[in-house]
Structure formats: C-alpha cells, structure tokens
Design a protein around this motif. Structure first.
Motif, PDB file in Angstrom:
ATOM      1  N   ARG A  46     124.813  12.262  94.321  1.00 31.25           N
ATOM      2  CA  ARG A  46     124.812  10.867  94.769  1.00 31.25           C
ATOM      3  C   ARG A  46     124.404  10.747  96.232  1.00 31.25           C
ATOM      4  O   ARG A  46     123.603   9.886  96.596  1.00 31.25           O
ATOM      5  CB  ARG A  46     126.204  10.274  94.558  1.00 31.25           C
ATOM      6  N   LEU A  47     124.938  11.613  97.106  1.00 29.39           N
ATOM      7  CA  LEU A  47     124.589  11.537  98.521  1.00 29.39           C
ATOM      8  C   LEU A  47     123.135  11.927  98.760  1.00 29.39           C
ATOM      9  O   LEU A  47     122.454  11.316  99.593  1.00 29.39           O
ATOM     10  CB  LEU A  47     125.521  12.416  99.355  1.00 29.39           C
ATOM     11  N   SER A  48     122.653  12.902  98.034  1.00 29.02           N
ATOM     12  CA  SER A  48     121.249  13.299  98.156  1.00 29.02           C
ATOM     13  C   SER A  48     120.338  12.157  97.723  1.00 29.02           C
ATOM     14  O   SER A  48     119.294  11.902  98.329  1.00 29.02           O
ATOM     15  CB  SER A  48     120.958  14.534  97.312  1.00 29.02           C
ATOM     16  N   ARG A  49     120.709  11.454  96.668  1.00 30.94           N
ATOM     17  CA  ARG A  49     119.928  10.329  96.174  1.00 30.94           C
ATOM     18  C   ARG A  49     119.938   9.200  97.212  1.00 30.94           C
ATOM     19  O   ARG A  49     118.908   8.590  97.480  1.00 30.94           O
ATOM     20  CB  ARG A  49     120.494   9.850  94.834  1.00 30.94           C
ATOM     21  N   MET A  50     121.101   8.945  97.795  1.00 36.24           N
ATOM     22  CA  MET A  50     121.191   7.903  98.825  1.00 36.24           C
ATOM     23  C   MET A  50     120.325   8.274 100.035  1.00 36.24           C
ATOM     24  O   MET A  50     119.639   7.427 100.600  1.00 36.24           O
ATOM     25  CB  MET A  50     122.645   7.697  99.254  1.00 36.24           C
ATOM     26  N   ASP A  51     120.352   9.539 100.405  1.00 36.98           N
ATOM     27  CA  ASP A  51     119.532  10.002 101.516  1.00 36.98           C
ATOM     28  C   ASP A  51     118.043   9.851 101.191  1.00 36.98           C
ATOM     29  O   ASP A  51     117.258   9.396 102.022  1.00 36.98           O
ATOM     30  CB  ASP A  51     119.861  11.466 101.840  1.00 36.98           C
ATOM     31  N   ALA A  52     117.664  10.188  99.968  1.00 34.03           N
ATOM     32  CA  ALA A  52     116.274  10.057  99.539  1.00 34.03           C
ATOM     33  C   ALA A  52     115.839   8.593  99.555  1.00 34.03           C
ATOM     34  O   ALA A  52     114.714   8.272  99.960  1.00 34.03           O
ATOM     35  CB  ALA A  52     116.083  10.665  98.151  1.00 34.03           C
ATOM     36  N   LEU A  53     116.718   7.699  99.128  1.00 36.08           N
ATOM     37  CA  LEU A  53     116.393   6.267  99.137  1.00 36.08           C
ATOM     38  C   LEU A  53     116.235   5.752 100.562  1.00 36.08           C
ATOM     39  O   LEU A  53     115.343   4.938 100.843  1.00 36.08           O
ATOM     40  CB  LEU A  53     117.472   5.476  98.395  1.00 36.08           C
ATOM     41  N   GLN A  54     117.087   6.232 101.460  1.00 35.87           N
ATOM     42  CA  GLN A  54     116.987   5.814 102.859  1.00 35.87           C
ATOM     43  C   GLN A  54     115.679   6.321 103.474  1.00 35.87           C
ATOM     44  O   GLN A  54     114.991   5.584 104.174  1.00 35.87           O
ATOM     45  CB  GLN A  54     118.177   6.324 103.664  1.00 35.87           C
ATOM     46  N   GLN A  55     115.332   7.559 103.195  1.00 35.35           N
ATOM     47  CA  GLN A  55     114.080   8.111 103.710  1.00 35.35           C
ATOM     48  C   GLN A  55     112.879   7.348 103.153  1.00 35.35           C
ATOM     49  O   GLN A  55     111.909   7.088 103.862  1.00 35.35           O
ATOM     50  CB  GLN A  55     113.974   9.595 103.382  1.00 35.35           C
ATOM     51  N   GLN A  56     112.964   6.985 101.877  1.00 34.01           N
ATOM     52  CA  GLN A  56     111.887   6.218 101.254  1.00 34.01           C
ATOM     53  C   GLN A  56     111.745   4.860 101.936  1.00 34.01           C
ATOM     54  O   GLN A  56     110.638   4.421 102.257  1.00 34.01           O
ATOM     55  CB  GLN A  56     112.164   6.018  99.765  1.00 34.01           C
ATOM     56  N   ALA A  57     112.854   4.191 102.192  1.00 34.65           N
ATOM     57  CA  ALA A  57     112.823   2.872 102.838  1.00 34.65           C
ATOM     58  C   ALA A  57     112.224   2.973 104.247  1.00 34.65           C
ATOM     59  O   ALA A  57     111.427   2.106 104.652  1.00 34.65           O
ATOM     60  CB  ALA A  57     114.223   2.271 102.893  1.00 34.65           C
ATOM     61  N   MET A  58     112.587   4.020 104.978  1.00 30.11           N
ATOM     62  CA  MET A  58     112.028   4.201 106.322  1.00 30.11           C
ATOM     63  C   MET A  58     110.527   4.469 106.252  1.00 30.11           C
ATOM     64  O   MET A  58     109.751   3.934 107.051  1.00 30.11           O
ATOM     65  CB  MET A  58     112.750   5.327 107.061  1.00 30.11           C
ATOM     66  N   ALA A  59     110.106   5.276 105.282  1.00 32.79           N
ATOM     67  CA  ALA A  59     108.677   5.561 105.126  1.00 32.79           C
ATOM     68  C   ALA A  59     107.908   4.299 104.736  1.00 32.79           C
ATOM     69  O   ALA A  59     106.779   4.080 105.201  1.00 32.79           O
ATOM     70  CB  ALA A  59     108.475   6.660 104.083  1.00 32.79           C
ATOM     71  N   GLN A  60     108.495   3.468 103.903  1.00 34.47           N
ATOM     72  CA  GLN A  60     107.839   2.225 103.509  1.00 34.47           C
ATOM     73  C   GLN A  60     107.707   1.271 104.690  1.00 34.47           C
ATOM     74  O   GLN A  60     106.687   0.595 104.847  1.00 34.47           O
ATOM     75  CB  GLN A  60     108.594   1.569 102.353  1.00 34.47           C
ATOM     76  N   GLU A  61     108.726   1.192 105.536  1.00 33.21           N
ATOM     77  CA  GLU A  61     108.657   0.332 106.719  1.00 33.21           C
ATOM     78  C   GLU A  61     107.617   0.864 107.701  1.00 33.21           C
ATOM     79  O   GLU A  61     106.857   0.086 108.301  1.00 33.21           O
ATOM     80  CB  GLU A  61     110.019   0.215 107.399  1.00 33.21           C
ATOM     81  N   THR A  62     107.562   2.166 107.856  1.00 34.60           N
ATOM     82  CA  THR A  62     106.551   2.768 108.718  1.00 34.60           C
ATOM     83  C   THR A  62     105.153   2.424 108.205  1.00 34.60           C
ATOM     84  O   THR A  62     104.258   2.092 108.981  1.00 34.60           O
ATOM     85  CB  THR A  62     106.740   4.297 108.795  1.00 34.60           C
ATOM     86  N   GLU A  63     104.981   2.476 106.898  1.00 31.44           N
ATOM     87  CA  GLU A  63     103.691   2.130 106.297  1.00 31.44           C
ATOM     88  C   GLU A  63     103.358   0.654 106.511  1.00 31.44           C
ATOM     89  O   GLU A  63     102.214   0.298 106.806  1.00 31.44           O
ATOM     90  CB  GLU A  63     103.679   2.453 104.803  1.00 31.44           C
ATOM     91  N   ARG A  64     104.355  -0.218 106.410  1.00 25.14           N
ATOM     92  CA  ARG A  64     104.123  -1.647 106.634  1.00 25.14           C
ATOM     93  C   ARG A  64     103.638  -1.872 108.068  1.00 25.14           C
ATOM     94  O   ARG A  64     102.664  -2.593 108.308  1.00 25.14           O
ATOM     95  CB  ARG A  64     105.400  -2.458 106.386  1.00 25.14           C
ATOM     96  N   ARG A  65     104.283  -1.212 109.012  1.00 28.43           N
ATOM     97  CA  ARG A  65     103.884  -1.343 110.419  1.00 28.43           C
ATOM     98  C   ARG A  65     102.494  -0.762 110.655  1.00 28.43           C
ATOM     99  O   ARG A  65     101.710  -1.300 111.432  1.00 28.43           O
ATOM    100  CB  ARG A  65     104.901  -0.663 111.328  1.00 28.43           C
ATOM    101  N   ARG A  66     102.199   0.331 109.973  1.00 29.47           N
ATOM    102  CA  ARG A  66     100.878   0.948 110.082  1.00 29.47           C
ATOM    103  C   ARG A  66      99.803  -0.028 109.604  1.00 29.47           C
ATOM    104  O   ARG A  66      98.763  -0.178 110.230  1.00 29.47           O
ATOM    105  CB  ARG A  66     100.824   2.240 109.265  1.00 29.47           C
ATOM    106  N   GLN A  67     100.068  -0.727 108.507  1.00 26.88           N
ATOM    107  CA  GLN A  67      99.105  -1.682 107.970  1.00 26.88           C
ATOM    108  C   GLN A  67      98.891  -2.852 108.932  1.00 26.88           C
ATOM    109  O   GLN A  67      97.756  -3.331 109.091  1.00 26.88           O
ATOM    110  CB  GLN A  67      99.547  -2.184 106.584  1.00 26.88           C
ATOM    111  N   VAL A  68      99.955  -3.300 109.579  1.00 27.65           N
ATOM    112  CA  VAL A  68      99.834  -4.375 110.576  1.00 27.65           C
ATOM    113  C   VAL A  68      98.951  -3.906 111.730  1.00 27.65           C
ATOM    114  O   VAL A  68      98.056  -4.627 112.189  1.00 27.65           O
ATOM    115  CB  VAL A  68     101.227  -4.817 111.082  1.00 27.65           C
ATOM    116  N   GLU A  69      99.180  -2.678 112.200  1.00 26.58           N
ATOM    117  CA  GLU A  69      98.387  -2.138 113.308  1.00 26.58           C
ATOM    118  C   GLU A  69      96.929  -1.958 112.892  1.00 26.58           C
ATOM    119  O   GLU A  69      96.018  -2.246 113.665  1.00 26.58           O
ATOM    120  CB  GLU A  69      98.976  -0.817 113.798  1.00 26.58           C
TER     121      GLU A  69
END
Length: 120
Positions: A46-69
């Motif tokens: 469960r904790l590994s899955r939560m960590d993976a979801l958090q990392q995924q969310a951060m990567a998606q936000e980074t990608e959103r910012r990259r697209q804006v730039e």
C-alpha cells in the motif's frame, strides 16, 4: 513596429530553440514516470503504491509545466518570424534587452508582468 537593433535575434533564437530541444528530450525521457500506476498490483504494498501515485502526480505536473513553457517558446519564435518580437503583448512598449536575454520567451515588459502577477 520598428525592428529592434539592440537585440541579437540570431542568438536569442538559438537560445530558444536549444531550450525547446532540451525540453522535448526531457519529455521523452520522463514518459514512463507519467504512466498509469497499476492500483491492482498485489505485489506492491500500500505504501509503495501511494509513493508511486505521488511520483506519477509530480511527473504529470512537471509535464504540464513543460508544455506551458514549450508554448511560450513557440510563441516567442512566432513573434520573431512576424517581426513583432521584443514588444510587450499588453502595452506594446519595448521589453528590456536584459529581460529578453535572461528569458527570451518573455511576452511582457516588467511593468505589465508585475501588474498581471498582482491580480492573481
């Protein structure tokens, strides 16, 4: 608008295209980080899955910012091609040379950028 003689458009264009190419390379290299996390993976705790979801969310936000730039860079290159580069999109005044050297994709002069931030 008269063409600005105080700007080294060739150098600024090179800086913009280099930055764009680097961002596109980063985009391709981080695709796996943005991939869907398998919530049904029973081998993952469960904790590994939560960590993976958090990392995924951060990567998606980074990608959103990259697209804006990337959009900012493409817009700046389009303004160069149209002969409108270096003028503030809001008030039409010349954007300071030092500002454009620091951020060649800057669409606003310092005054208008400050005014816009104050409203948000």
């Amino acid at each position: 608008m008269t063409e600005r003689t105080d700007l080294d458009l060739k150098a600024l264009r090179a800086k913009l295209t280099t930055h764009r190419d680097e961002m596109r390379a980063d985009e391709a290299s981080t695709a796996a980080d943005r991939a869907t996390v398998d919530a049904g993976d029973t081998a993952m705790g469960r904790l590994s899955r939560m960590d993976a979801l958090q990392q995924q969310a951060m990567a998606q936000e980074t990608e959103r910012r990259r697209q804006v730039e990337l959009k900012r860079i493409d817009a700046a290159l389009e303004r160069m091609e149209a002969g409108e580069y270096g003028a503030c999109l809001h008030c039409g005044a010349d954007i300071e040379t030092r500002r454009l050297e620091f951020d060649p994709a800057a669409p606003l002069c310092v005054s208008c950028a400050s005014e816009t931030r104050g409203k948000g």
